[in-house]
Scaffold this active site. Sequence first.
Site, PDB file in Angstrom:
ATOM      1  N   HIS A  66      13.873  20.335   9.373  1.00  0.00           N
ATOM      2  CA  HIS A  66      12.712  19.990  10.207  1.00  0.00           C
ATOM      3  C   HIS A  66      13.227  19.648  11.608  1.00  0.00           C
ATOM      4  CE1 HIS A  66       9.401  17.343  11.609  1.00  0.00           C
ATOM      5  NE2 HIS A  66       8.640  17.915  10.691  1.00  0.00           N
ATOM      6  N   ASP A 113      17.454  13.584   4.789  1.00  0.00           N
ATOM      7  CA  ASP A 113      16.068  13.526   5.249  1.00  0.00           C
ATOM      8  C   ASP A 113      15.193  13.680   4.015  1.00  0.00           C
ATOM      9  OD1 ASP A 113      13.510  14.137   6.005  1.00  0.00           O
ATOM     10  OD2 ASP A 113      14.062  15.740   7.407  1.00  0.00           O
ATOM     11  N   GLN A 153      10.167  14.836   2.456  1.00  0.00           N
ATOM     12  CA  GLN A 153       9.374  15.628   1.513  1.00  0.00           C
ATOM     13  C   GLN A 153       9.733  15.352   0.058  1.00  0.00           C
ATOM     14  OE1 GLN A 153       6.774  17.322   2.096  1.00  0.00           O
ATOM     15  NE2 GLN A 153       6.894  17.351   4.322  1.00  0.00           N
ATOM     16  N   LYS A 161       3.655  10.297   3.985  1.00  0.00           N
ATOM     17  CA  LYS A 161       3.708  11.447   3.065  1.00  0.00           C
ATOM     18  C   LYS A 161       3.702  10.970   1.618  1.00  0.00           C
ATOM     19  CE  LYS A 161       6.265  14.160   6.431  1.00  0.00           C
ATOM     20  NZ  LYS A 161       5.327  15.120   7.025  1.00  0.00           N
ATOM     21  N   CYS A 210       7.071  22.754  12.171  1.00  0.00           N
ATOM     22  CA  CYS A 210       8.188  22.033  12.806  1.00  0.00           C
ATOM     23  C   CYS A 210       9.521  22.508  12.262  1.00  0.00           C
ATOM     24  CB  CYS A 210       8.062  20.516  12.632  1.00  0.00           C
ATOM     25  SG  CYS A 210       6.659  19.829  13.477  1.00  0.00           S
TER      26      CYS A 210
HETATM   27  C1  LIG Z   1      11.403  17.433   5.999  1.00  0.00           C
HETATM   28  C2  LIG Z   1      10.802  16.541   7.042  1.00  0.00           C
HETATM   29  N1  LIG Z   1      11.589  15.794   7.803  1.00  0.00           N
HETATM   30  C3  LIG Z   1      11.107  14.965   8.738  1.00  0.00           C
HETATM   31  C4  LIG Z   1       9.759  14.864   8.979  1.00  0.00           C
HETATM   32  C5  LIG Z   1       9.283  13.946  10.066  1.00  0.00           C
HETATM   33  O1  LIG Z   1       8.567  12.883   9.566  1.00  0.00           O
HETATM   34  P1  LIG Z   1       7.775  11.907  10.530  1.00  0.00           P
HETATM   35  O2  LIG Z   1       6.995  12.758  11.457  1.00  0.00           O
HETATM   36  O3  LIG Z   1       6.905  11.114   9.600  1.00  0.00           O
HETATM   37  O4  LIG Z   1       8.775  11.060  11.232  1.00  0.00           O
HETATM   38  C6  LIG Z   1       8.891  15.627   8.213  1.00  0.00           C
HETATM   39  C7  LIG Z   1       7.435  15.548   8.459  1.00  0.00           C
HETATM   40  O5  LIG Z   1       6.760  16.476   8.794  1.00  0.00           O
HETATM   41  C8  LIG Z   1       9.420  16.485   7.227  1.00  0.00           C
HETATM   42  O6  LIG Z   1       8.619  17.247   6.474  1.00  0.00           O
END
Ligand SMILES: Cc1ncc(COP(=O)(O)O)c(C=O)c1O
Lengths: 162, 418
Positions: free
Chosen positions: B135, B212, B215, B238, B376
Site C-alpha cells: 500500500h 503492515d 488488512q 478496518k 492506493c
Molecule cells: C494494506 C494497507 N496498509 C495501510 C493502509 C493505511 O491505513 P490507514 O489509512 O488507516 O492509515 C491500508 C488502508 O487502506 C491498507 O489496506
Amino acid sequence: MKDKDTSKADELRELYRELILDHARSPRHFGKLTDATHSAEGINPLCGDKLKLYFRILENGQIDAACFEGSGCAISVASASLLTDTVIGMNTSDALDFFAVVVSRLRGDVDANNGKRAAIDLGKIRALEGVKEFPSRVKCASLAWHALNSAIHQDSQAVSTE
Amino acid sequence: MTHSAKVSILTAEPRPIAACRADFPGLAQEINGEPLVYLDSAASSQAPNVVIDAVADYQRHDHANVHRGVHTLSHRATDLYEGARDAVQEFIGAGSRTEIVFTRGTTEAINLVAQSYCRPKLDAGDKILITHLEHHSNIVPWQMLCKQTGAELVVAPIEQTGQVDTRQLIELMDDRVRIVAVAHVSNALGSILPLEEIIQAAHHRDIPVLVDGAQAVPHLSIDVRTLDADFYAFSGHKMFAPTGIGILYAKEALLETMPPYQGGGDMILEVRFDGTTYNELPYKFEAGTPNISGAIGLGAAIHYLNSVGLDEIAAHENRLLAYLTRSLEGIDDIRLIGTADNKASVQSFLLGDIHPHDIGTILDHQGVAIRTGHHCAMPVMDFYGIPGTARASLALYNNEDDIDRLIAALAKTKEIFA
Ligand SMILES: Cc1ncc(COP(=O)(O)O)c(C=O)c1O
C-alpha cells in the site's frame, strides 16, 4: 416497483447513452498530434483517468486540429472524444465560451451563463448531461474540458480535478 | 500505575455469525432505492452498536483528559483509555502493555518507525526492503526516509498470482538492509504473505521486520510473539472501530532505543529549559492529548470480535471468499486479479474492457458498494498493466445474498455496455 425500476434504469441509460458508449468504444481523433502548438494533461486521481489533449492553433486563433490520448472511464474518454469533434474549426474564444457553458451545465447550474453564452447550443455534447444525476462523475465528464481551457491558456501544469 | 478497567476477553457463548449483521446499524439502509450491499470493508468497515455506544457513553458520561486530573472523570477516562490498551495487548498477544502505542492509524505507525527507529540509524547506501504489493502507506514513508538519508529503497517482485516471490525477497536481504517492511495481507490482491518464513529469514541476518497488518487484523488471529514481528501496525477503522485510531506494536527493546516521534505534553516526565526527561514507554510516543474516544471504540471493537470468535470469523469469510470467487468466475469476460493460493477477504477483478469506475457507478446505482481504482497500490496496477480494478471485500457481516446481488449487478453492467 415497476415505475421505480424503470426510472432508475432510465437514469443509467441517460448516463450511458448510445452516443457516449460509441465514443468510449471508438474514440475519435485518438492519438498524438506531432505538430501540436498547444497541449495539456488532465488527471482525475479518484479513478485514475489520465488524458492528454493536443491542439494545433493557427495564428488567427482557429483550432485547426485536435487529438487526445490516454486512458479513462467511459465518461471521460467519450467526453474527450466529443470535445475534439466539437472544437475543430472553432476559434479559441468560442472554444473558451463553450468550455464555460459545458462545465456549468454538467454541474447542473443552467443559469450560470448569460448573454452570448446562454445562447450556445451544445449540440451532441448534451449527451453528457446525464452525469448531473451522478455527482461523483461530473469530474470525469469535465476533465477534458478543463484540459482544453488550460491548453488554450498554455498553462504548463497538468490540470487535476482535485 | 494500575488500571482497574482491565477488561476481560472471556465471554460466554460465541454469537452465531449470521446474527451479527443485525449488530451493524449502518447496513440497514437503502441506497438508490435498494437495500445496501456493503462490499467495501477493506477500505473501511461499518461499526457495530457496541462500538457506537461505547464511544457515545464515554462522551456522555466519562469524558475528561487522561493521565492528568486528580478528579473522578479524569480517572474514569484514563481507566477506559488504558483498558483499551490492555485489550489490544491481549488481542495481538503482545508481551507487555508498554509495547502498545496508540497512533492515528497504520500510516502514522509506519511513519513513526521510519522516522524514529530507522532514520537515526541509516547511512547513505543502506537499504530498506519492501515488496511490489505494498500500500502507498508502506512505500511513501520509506521513499521520504531515503531522500533524507541517502538510503536506497529495494523492492522485491511479485508473481502473476499476486503472491510475493519469497525466494527473491529473501535473496535481497543483504548486509546493507536495515529493515524489511511488508504487508501481512495485500489490500488490492488479498494475498496473505508467508510472514513466518520472511521474518525468520530476516532475523537470521539480524534485520528487523515491520509488518503492515491493516488488512490482516479483522480477518486472521494475530500473535505478534509467535510471528516474532518487530513492529506490527494496524488501523481501528478496518476492524469495526472508529477512524483516527490505530496501533503500533513494537518490541520493548526496540522502543527503548528510539527517540520520541513528536514532542509535547504527556510524553514527558519533566520539562526544563535546560533539558527534558521523556516519559516511560509507551507514553514517550504519545505526545499530546490522544484520541481517547477512538481508543475506547477500538477496545469495544476488540471485545466484539472476541465475542464472535476470530476462528469463526475466518471460517465464515473463507467460505464466502470461495463463493465470491466461484461466482465471479461464472461470468464471461471476468478477469480475476489476485489469485494467490493463500488469500483473505478481498477479490479484485476486471469485467471485459469496462473501466472499473463505470462498474462502480452502475453497482452503486443498484445499492452495491465496492471500491474501484488503484486501491492506493499504483505499483500493483502497473505490474498488471491496468489502470485499476473493481474490488469486492468481505467482513463478518456479509453473506451469500450480498454476493448474489453483486453478481446480478455485474450482469446489469454488462447489459448496459453490451
Ligand atoms: C494494506 C494497507 N496498509 C495501510 C493502509 C493505511 O491505513 P490507514 O489509512 O488507516 O492509515 C491500508 C488502508 O487502506 C491498507 O489496506
